[in-house]
Design a protein around this motif. Structure first.
Motif, PDB file in Angstrom:
ATOM      1  N   ARG A 207       8.159   2.772   3.761  1.00 20.63           N
ATOM      2  CA  ARG A 207       9.302   1.842   3.684  1.00 20.63           C
ATOM      3  C   ARG A 207       9.054   0.747   2.661  1.00 20.63           C
ATOM      4  NH1 ARG A 207       8.544   2.699   9.216  1.00 20.63           N
ATOM      5  NH2 ARG A 207      10.445   3.249  10.368  1.00 20.63           N
ATOM      6  N   HIS A 208      10.162   0.165   2.149  1.00 18.89           N
ATOM      7  CA  HIS A 208      10.081  -1.020   1.282  1.00 18.89           C
ATOM      8  C   HIS A 208      11.158  -1.991   1.770  1.00 18.89           C
ATOM      9  CE1 HIS A 208       9.326  -3.614  -1.973  1.00 18.89           C
ATOM     10  NE2 HIS A 208       9.647  -2.862  -3.012  1.00 18.89           N
ATOM     11  N   PRO A 209      10.899  -2.627   2.925  1.00 22.29           N
ATOM     12  CA  PRO A 209      11.958  -3.396   3.585  1.00 22.29           C
ATOM     13  C   PRO A 209      12.435  -4.625   2.806  1.00 22.29           C
ATOM     14  CG  PRO A 209       9.863  -3.728   4.709  1.00 22.29           C
ATOM     15  CD  PRO A 209       9.648  -2.628   3.712  1.00 22.29           C
TER      16      PRO A 209
ATOM     17  N   MET B 245       5.026  -5.342   1.725  1.00 27.45           N
ATOM     18  CA  MET B 245       5.529  -5.489   0.349  1.00 27.45           C
ATOM     19  C   MET B 245       5.641  -4.087  -0.287  1.00 27.45           C
ATOM     20  SD  MET B 245       3.676  -8.963  -1.011  1.00 27.45           S
ATOM     21  CE  MET B 245       2.096  -8.188  -1.314  1.00 27.45           C
ATOM     22  N   GLU B 246       5.925  -3.115   0.500  1.00 28.95           N
ATOM     23  CA  GLU B 246       6.071  -1.667   0.323  1.00 28.95           C
ATOM     24  C   GLU B 246       4.868  -0.974   0.922  1.00 28.95           C
ATOM     25  OE1 GLU B 246       7.491   0.205  -3.374  1.00 28.95           O
ATOM     26  OE2 GLU B 246       6.910   2.166  -2.600  1.00 28.95           O
ATOM     27  N   GLY B 247       5.168  -0.323   2.031  1.00 33.36           N
ATOM     28  CA  GLY B 247       4.168   0.498   2.705  1.00 33.36           C
ATOM     29  C   GLY B 247       4.272   1.929   2.226  1.00 33.36           C
TER      30      GLY B 247
ATOM     31  N   SER C 252       0.850  -1.191   0.000  1.00 35.93           N
ATOM     32  CA  SER C 252       0.000   0.000   0.000  1.00 35.93           C
ATOM     33  C   SER C 252       0.886   1.241   0.000  1.00 35.93           C
ATOM     34  CB  SER C 252      -0.907  -0.024   1.238  1.00 35.93           C
ATOM     35  OG  SER C 252      -1.679   1.137   1.301  1.00 35.93           O
ATOM     36  N   PHE C 253       1.061   1.840  -1.161  1.00 34.32           N
ATOM     37  CA  PHE C 253       1.956   2.996  -1.319  1.00 34.32           C
ATOM     38  C   PHE C 253       1.431   4.226  -0.588  1.00 34.32           C
ATOM     39  CE2 PHE C 253       3.544   1.893  -5.945  1.00 34.32           C
ATOM     40  CZ  PHE C 253       4.210   0.788  -5.441  1.00 34.32           C
ATOM     41  N   ALA C 254       2.308   5.174  -0.408  1.00 32.40           N
ATOM     42  CA  ALA C 254       1.922   6.509   0.060  1.00 32.40           C
ATOM     43  C   ALA C 254       0.865   7.047  -0.898  1.00 32.40           C
ATOM     44  CB  ALA C 254       3.133   7.432   0.080  1.00 32.40           C
TER      45      ALA C 254
HETATM   46  C1  SN0 Z   1       7.380   2.610  -6.873  1.00 35.99           C
HETATM   47  C2  SN0 Z   1       8.097   3.553  -5.926  1.00 35.99           C
HETATM   48  O1  SN0 Z   1       7.894   3.445  -4.685  1.00 35.99           O
HETATM   49  O2  SN0 Z   1       8.861   4.391  -6.375  1.00 35.99           O
HETATM   50  C3  SN0 Z   1       7.787   1.164  -6.630  1.00 35.99           C
HETATM   51  C4  SN0 Z   1       9.240   0.881  -6.613  1.00 35.99           C
HETATM   52  C5  SN0 Z   1       9.577  -0.509  -6.192  1.00 35.99           C
HETATM   53  N1  SN0 Z   1       7.715   2.977  -8.242  1.00 35.99           N
HETATM   54  C6  SN0 Z   1       6.813   3.368  -9.115  1.00 35.99           C
HETATM   55  O3  SN0 Z   1       5.640   3.484  -8.792  1.00 35.99           O
HETATM   56  C7  SN0 Z   1       7.285   3.710 -10.525  1.00 35.99           C
HETATM   57  C8  SN0 Z   1       6.148   4.107 -11.406  1.00 35.99           C
HETATM   58  C9  SN0 Z   1       6.571   4.806 -12.694  1.00 35.99           C
HETATM   59  O4  SN0 Z   1       5.674   5.374 -13.309  1.00 35.99           O
HETATM   60  O5  SN0 Z   1       7.738   4.794 -13.113  1.00 35.99           O
END
Ligand code: SN0
Length: 315
Positions: A146-148, A141-143, A111-113
């Motif tokens: 963080r992406h541990p 699996m990426e919060g 769940s991304f920012a």
């Molecule tokens: C994610 C990020 O956190 O930067 C996942 C990286 C593992 N990256 C993206 O969402 C890239 C998307 C893009 O349009 O290039």
């Protein structure tokens, strides 16, 4: 280990490295651990490496896996507390999470920012609810911050390629057309701070990372100066933390190119992928013999397996 959200969750760095190198050579030796156990991978955002490497890691350990792409396959899930649910989202995380917990032994969640609120993102609003309500171990699996699993693989990769005890490791900001989370950069710094490496972070003014991640890590605003004598160049874009979620620069002067790599100590080039070629890094650099992005991605399977092994063994 119960949950895996940050570097703080592993017993210690040396132990984590030992487990990773062991599973890398003995990939199928621990299938008894996962027998009749199920991992579910829940994605609120896209994924290629994390999805495939974590599934493969679970299968290597004899586990069964299920994947849920929330925004495509399932109900849209509400995460706000106390909200009147008369809009688009039919189900709340408060029910969805404990229900999912009934069907599996480990939950992976991405769940991304969202960049709507710094407080929501930096309190890990979604992952915290999973930890609170799932009743089973949760793997990030990426919060939002963080992406541990990525940083653990980055560490293993640097350990494999380093030629000296204390390599100079440079995290460089690079331009990007979209506003990306700080998670990969935050996490990389957090893990590198646990090592004896000489870590330098370089970025344009306004791209300072959160103080709780940076601590006293050196910032060098002159990218070329930062590259001098580097053994590893780790490129990543992130949106501003201080002007939260904003793109302050798209300056191609920050793209990692051959001329800048020539300033280094024959540095290896790293990136978590996916990468925008000729924006973040030139073809010449990513296609060079010094690029280790594929080996880095290969280690995602290794460290995901190490994490799951530690969880299944309850170390
Ligand atoms: C994610 C990020 O956190 O930067 C996942 C990286 C593992 N990256 C993206 O969402 C890239 C998307 C893009 O349009 O290039």
């Amino acid at each position: 280990m119960k949950h895996f959200i940050s570097v703080k969750d592993i017993p210690n760095l040396q132990y984590a490295l030992d487990v990773a190198f062991d599973v890398k050579t003995n990939r199928f030796a621990y299938q008894h651990l996962g027998k009749n156990k199920t991992m579910i991978l829940i994605f609120f955002n896209s994924s290629l490496r994390t999805r495939l490497s974590t599934q493969k890691a679970a299968m290597n350990l004899g586990m069964n896996t299920m994947v849920l792409n929330v925004n495509e396959d399932g109900w849209q899930l509400e995460s706000e507390l106390g909200v009147v649910m008369d809009g688009e989202k039919p189900e709340h995380l408060l029910e969805a999470i404990p229900v999912i917990g009934q069907y599996c032994d480990v939950i992976g969640v991405r769940s991304f920012a969202r960049f709507q609120s710094k407080d929501d993102d930096y309190s890990e609003k979604i992952i915290s609810q999973f930890i609170q309500y799932a009743g089973v171990p949760v793997v990030s699996m990426e919060g939002a911050t963080r992406h541990p699993l990525q940083s653990y693989a980055d560490l293993v990769t640097i350990e494999e390629f380093k030629t000296k005890q204390r390599p100079k490791v440079v995290l460089t900001w690079a331009p990007h057309p979209k506003a990306l989370p700080q998670a990969v950069a935050n996490s990389f710094v957090e893990w590198m701070r646990e090592t004896a490496y000489d870590l330098v972070v370089t970025h344009p003014e306004g791209y300072e990372l959160a103080p709780e991640f940076m601590g006293d890590v050196k910032v060098e605003y002159n990218q070329k100066k930062a590259f001098e004598g580097a053994d590893f160049i780790y490129a990543k874009n992130w949106a501003s933390y201080t002007s939260y979620g904003q793109i302050l620069s798209k300056d191609f002067g920050w793209t990692v190119n051959e001329e800048k790599m020539a300033l280094t100590n024959d540095a290896k080039f790293m990136h978590c992928l996916p990468v925008r070629r000729n924006v973040v890094v030139t073809d010449g650099v990513i296609d060079s013999k010094n690029s280790i992005v594929i080996q880095q991605a290969a280690n995602r399977e290794v460290t995901a397996q190490a994490v799951l092994k530690m969880i299944l063994e309850e170390v």
